[in-house]
Design a protein around this motif. Structure first.
Motif, PDB file in Angstrom:
ATOM      1  N   GLY A  75       5.298   4.717  -0.659  1.00 26.80           N
ATOM      2  CA  GLY A  75       4.321   3.811  -1.250  1.00 26.80           C
ATOM      3  C   GLY A  75       3.681   4.433  -2.476  1.00 26.80           C
ATOM      4  O   GLY A  75       4.007   4.106  -3.607  1.00 26.80           O
ATOM      5  N   HIS A  86       7.155  -2.113  -1.448  1.00 26.20           N
ATOM      6  CA  HIS A  86       7.712  -0.754  -1.396  1.00 26.20           C
ATOM      7  C   HIS A  86       9.048  -0.704  -0.663  1.00 26.20           C
ATOM      8  O   HIS A  86       9.677   0.343  -0.604  1.00 26.20           O
ATOM      9  CB  HIS A  86       6.724   0.228  -0.768  1.00 26.20           C
ATOM     10  CG  HIS A  86       6.328  -0.089   0.646  1.00 26.20           C
ATOM     11  ND1 HIS A  86       5.837  -1.306   1.048  1.00 26.20           N
ATOM     12  CD2 HIS A  86       6.318   0.689   1.766  1.00 26.20           C
ATOM     13  CE1 HIS A  86       5.556  -1.289   2.329  1.00 26.20           C
ATOM     14  NE2 HIS A  86       5.853  -0.092   2.799  1.00 26.20           N
ATOM     15  N   ALA A 140      11.818   3.746   1.458  1.00 25.89           N
ATOM     16  CA  ALA A 140      10.854   3.230   0.485  1.00 25.89           C
ATOM     17  C   ALA A 140      11.354   3.463  -0.933  1.00 25.89           C
ATOM     18  O   ALA A 140      11.930   4.509  -1.241  1.00 25.89           O
ATOM     19  CB  ALA A 140       9.490   3.888   0.675  1.00 25.89           C
ATOM     20  N   HIS A 170       0.627   1.334   0.237  1.00 26.15           N
ATOM     21  CA  HIS A 170       1.739   0.473  -0.166  1.00 26.15           C
ATOM     22  C   HIS A 170       1.305  -0.932  -0.578  1.00 26.15           C
ATOM     23  O   HIS A 170       2.159  -1.760  -0.898  1.00 26.15           O
ATOM     24  CB  HIS A 170       2.775   0.379   0.965  1.00 26.15           C
ATOM     25  CG  HIS A 170       2.220  -0.114   2.262  1.00 26.15           C
ATOM     26  ND1 HIS A 170       1.774   0.754   3.248  1.00 26.15           N
ATOM     27  CD2 HIS A 170       2.021  -1.355   2.733  1.00 26.15           C
ATOM     28  CE1 HIS A 170       1.339   0.045   4.273  1.00 26.15           C
ATOM     29  NE2 HIS A 170       1.475  -1.237   3.981  1.00 26.15           N
ATOM     30  N   LEU A 203       9.187   2.977  -3.626  1.00 27.87           N
ATOM     31  CA  LEU A 203       7.979   3.120  -4.439  1.00 27.87           C
ATOM     32  C   LEU A 203       7.350   4.453  -4.065  1.00 27.87           C
ATOM     33  O   LEU A 203       7.146   4.736  -2.876  1.00 27.87           O
ATOM     34  CB  LEU A 203       7.009   1.970  -4.139  1.00 27.87           C
ATOM     35  CG  LEU A 203       5.830   1.774  -5.100  1.00 27.87           C
ATOM     36  CD1 LEU A 203       6.319   1.258  -6.450  1.00 27.87           C
ATOM     37  CD2 LEU A 203       4.825   0.785  -4.505  1.00 27.87           C
ATOM     38  N   THR A 204       7.035   5.279  -5.060  1.00 26.17           N
ATOM     39  CA  THR A 204       6.589   6.628  -4.738  1.00 26.17           C
ATOM     40  C   THR A 204       5.658   7.190  -5.810  1.00 26.17           C
ATOM     41  O   THR A 204       5.761   6.849  -6.985  1.00 26.17           O
ATOM     42  CB  THR A 204       7.800   7.576  -4.579  1.00 26.17           C
ATOM     43  OG1 THR A 204       7.340   8.886  -4.219  1.00 26.17           O
ATOM     44  CG2 THR A 204       8.616   7.658  -5.854  1.00 26.17           C
TER      45      THR A 204
END
Length: 368
Positions: free
Chosen positions: A137, A103, A127, A77, A129-130
């Motif tokens: 993250g 994230h 989260a 992350h 962000l992927t």
């Protein structure tokens, strides 16, 4: 290559059917496997970021080695990279922009956000962000997808002259700045930071930036040397020093005004309390897993009025300040990075982060 050409090239590659990327995938306790996975698809308001560098965090190590989350996952992350594709409606960024991404972002409207307890917000705990699978993250993959809320409030442009490696420090510096502020570190105080790994070093440096005199401890000679090189007034070996005597001698017999504990060892909590003065503060930075139990003498709190504080994750109100600390090089990020690994060697990088050698500080995964 121009920004327009970069985005067109990325789209052509994806349309031609080359929609795969490499990623270090968590497959169970202690297991990271290099795999080929789909490049994330983005939607309106989203970004696709090609990861250039991703720092390894202690939280990553805990999740990987203790199995606190179910597989498969793509962790990482502390992400810095280049925007390669923008979703419909995105105005702030274009292909070619160099960015660092958080994230998590809070909703800004709930009970906890109104009280500035952003990490307790339900939205924050998801989260944004992927790189695939559950959002977590994703910086251990070659590309990450930033969801709309992250694009709006969690992506920061990297200025010219700042490397991707340096930019990966923005998120961890934010978490440490939040901790230092929660501990109410003030000018003229004596602060003890226990543990001088990457996080402990950042805590130490930030406490100095707040105007405090900072003492530190670490059993590793290399980390003690780094601590004094980066500004600690004294760095001591807790295995050979009488720490209670040392700290009291340096504080007119009182103890430290605040102790910042950056080692996930529950036995050190009692020691941290003893090393703080009556009425002082002990901040637990590394004790964030769901299974650790802590015991301490009740009188240290109930009679001597010490405070035990926690601090978890980042603070959106400190996003710009933490970024400027990194970008203005008030944190010696480049000097703190001791190891850089290519993505193909992520298993080696994780192993070293879990069992660091004497000269190991920050470890960064660099993507080709």
């Amino acid at each position: 290559m121009s920004k327009t050409s970069l985005q067109e090239n990325e789209k052509e590659t994806r349309m031609a059917g080359t929609r795969q990327m490499r990623a270090g995938v968590y497959r169970g306790p202690g297991k990271i496997a290099m795999e080929t996975v789909p490049i994330p698809e983005i939607g309106p308001g989203e970004l696709l970021i090609r990861v250039a560098a991703c720092g390894i965090c202690g939280t990553d190590i805990k999740k990987i080695h203790h199995g606190f989350v179910h597989p498969p996952q793509i962790f990482g992350h502390e992400v810095a990279g280049t925007v390669v594709e923008t979703g419909r409606g995105v105005k702030r960024f274009v292909a070619g922009d160099r960015v660092v991404s958080f994230h998590h972002v809070p909703c800004g409207k709930c009970f906890y956000c109104e009280r500035k307890l952003f990490s307790q917000c339900a939205i924050y705990k998801s989260a944004g962000l992927t790189a695939g699978f559950d959002p977590n993250g994703g910086g251990f993959g070659e590309y990450v997808r930033a969801m709309p809320a992250i694009v709006e409030r969690g992506v920061v442009a990297i200025p010219p002259g700042v490397s991707f490696d340096e930019a990966t420090f923005v998120e961890p510096v934010n978490t440490c700045l939040k901790a230092v502020r929660r501990a109410r570190v003030a000018t003229g105080e004596t602060i003890l930071v226990m543990g001088q790994g990457p996080i402990g070093l950042i805590l130490m440096i930030l406490a100095r930036l707040e105007g405090a005199r900072v003492l530190s401890t670490d059993p590793m000679p290399g980390r003690r040397e780094a601590s004094t090189r980066f500004g600690a007034d004294a760095a001591m070996d807790p295995l050979t020093y009488n720490m209670l005597e040392e700290v009291r001698n340096r504080t007119d017999g009182r103890g430290a005004d605040a102790v910042l504990l950056a080692v996930p060892n529950p036995a050190l909590v009692t020691e941290a309390l003893a090393l703080s003065r009556p009425g002082g503060r002990v901040l637990l930075f590394a004790h964030n897993d769901p299974v650790t139990r802590i015991e301490f003498p009740a009188a240290t709190i109930g009679v001597e009025e010490r405070e035990i504080l926690g601090s978890y994750s980042a603070d959106i109100d400190m996003r710009e300040e933490s970024a400027q600390i990194v970008f203005e090089r008030r944190i010696p990020a480049r000097e703190m990075i001791t190891h850089r690994f290519p993505l193909e060697r992520i298993s080696d990088a994780i192993a070293l982060a879990a069992k660091p050698s004497d000269n190991t500080l920050k470890i960064v995964i660099q993507h080709a």
